[in-house]
Design an enzyme around this catalytic site. Structure first.
Site, mmCIF file in Angstrom:
data_model
loop_
_atom_site.group_PDB
_atom_site.id
_atom_site.type_symbol
_atom_site.label_atom_id
_atom_site.label_comp_id
_atom_site.label_asym_id
_atom_site.label_seq_id
_atom_site.Cartn_x
_atom_site.Cartn_y
_atom_site.Cartn_z
ATOM 1 N N ASP A 10 13.010 4.656 8.949
ATOM 2 C CA ASP A 10 12.064 3.629 8.524
ATOM 3 C C ASP A 10 12.624 2.274 8.947
ATOM 4 O OD1 ASP A 10 9.828 2.495 7.096
ATOM 5 O OD2 ASP A 10 11.206 2.050 5.455
ATOM 6 N N ASP A 12 11.603 -1.514 7.737
ATOM 7 C CA ASP A 12 11.835 -2.515 6.693
ATOM 8 C C ASP A 12 12.547 -1.896 5.494
ATOM 9 O OD1 ASP A 12 10.457 -4.358 8.315
ATOM 10 O OD2 ASP A 12 8.539 -3.833 7.408
ATOM 11 N N ASP A 18 13.848 -6.424 4.036
ATOM 12 C CA ASP A 18 12.425 -6.294 3.741
ATOM 13 C C ASP A 18 12.033 -7.407 2.785
ATOM 14 O OD1 ASP A 18 9.828 -5.591 3.200
ATOM 15 O OD2 ASP A 18 10.307 -3.627 2.350
ATOM 16 N N CYS A 91 2.028 2.829 11.874
ATOM 17 C CA CYS A 91 0.682 3.035 11.354
ATOM 18 C C CYS A 91 0.119 1.694 10.916
ATOM 19 C CB CYS A 91 0.703 3.998 10.163
ATOM 20 S SG CYS A 91 -0.923 4.101 9.370
ATOM 21 N N HIS A 93 -2.984 1.334 9.632
ATOM 22 C CA HIS A 93 -4.190 1.637 8.855
ATOM 23 C C HIS A 93 -4.020 1.468 7.352
ATOM 24 C CE1 HIS A 93 -4.254 4.383 12.470
ATOM 25 N NE2 HIS A 93 -5.238 3.536 12.698
ATOM 26 N N CYS A 108 -1.340 9.285 9.722
ATOM 27 C CA CYS A 108 -0.069 8.676 10.131
ATOM 28 C C CYS A 108 0.564 7.795 9.054
ATOM 29 C CB CYS A 108 -0.228 7.896 11.435
ATOM 30 S SG CYS A 108 -1.461 6.585 11.459
#
Length: 184
Positions: A10, A12, A18, A91, A93, A108
């Site tokens: 991953d 962040d 982050d 992703c 979305h 996703c």
């Protein structure tokens, strides 16, 4: 050629600080030890794949071009340390996005496994031999759903809760996975 293992990471909270919707180069800060941890994983034979939800695109905070610009910056900085990312999957979305083009439920957005599965197919990855590092339970759930062999939760207050291991940082997780780094 047989399938290879990958480290799905991953972004962040695992690779960089982050502080909410990081998309500007001037706001991007590597977490301590992150680049060295990626180098160790690469040297151990792992393909390096960043998997990141980027709902800021769906919210209209920044564009895919902004994301690509920051990704290019990351790749350049890593290359200076001898690290090559094999893929960056993201992703953009959200089911309730304010930007209509990104308003949808998808396969996703983590915790769904779509980003991992796409990268695995494109790069010929053996998911059972692979490892995932994320800072949220959704990251772990995505890894589990994809069949990733080992999933690690990263963060100051990381408790395994369904993960195979937990560590305060990526560097510490990689030390636990591969053994402490040897100094030369």
């Amino acid at each position: 050629m047989s399938p290879r293992k990958a480290a799905f990471v991953d972004r962040d909270g695992v690779l960089n600080e982050d502080h909410g919707y990081v998309f500007r180069i001037e706001d991007f800060r590597w977490l301590p030890g992150a680049t060295g941890a990626l180098r160790r994983l690469q040297d151990a034979g792992y393909a390096l794949v960043v998997i990141t939800n980027q709902s800021g695109i769906a919210r209209g905070y920044y564009t895919p071009a902004d994301f690509e610009r920051l990704s290019a910056h990351m790749r350049d900085e890593l290359a200076a340390h001898g690290v090559r990312l094999d893929a960056i999957e993201y992703c953009p979305h959200l089911a309730d996005a304010s930007v209509a083009a990104y308003r949808r439920a998808c396969d996703c957005r983590k915790p769904a496994p779509g980003m991992i599965l796409r990268a695995a197919q494109a790069l010929d990855i053996d998911l059972a031999a692979s490892v995932l590092f994320g800072d949220k339970p959704g990251d772990i759930a995505a890894g589990r759903a994809a069949g990733v062999g080992s999933c690690w939760l990263i963060g100051d207050n990381a408790a395994p809760s369904g993960a195979d291991g937990a560590a305060p940082s990526l560097a510490q997780a990689v030390d636990a996975l591969l053994g402490p780094a040897r100094t030369r």
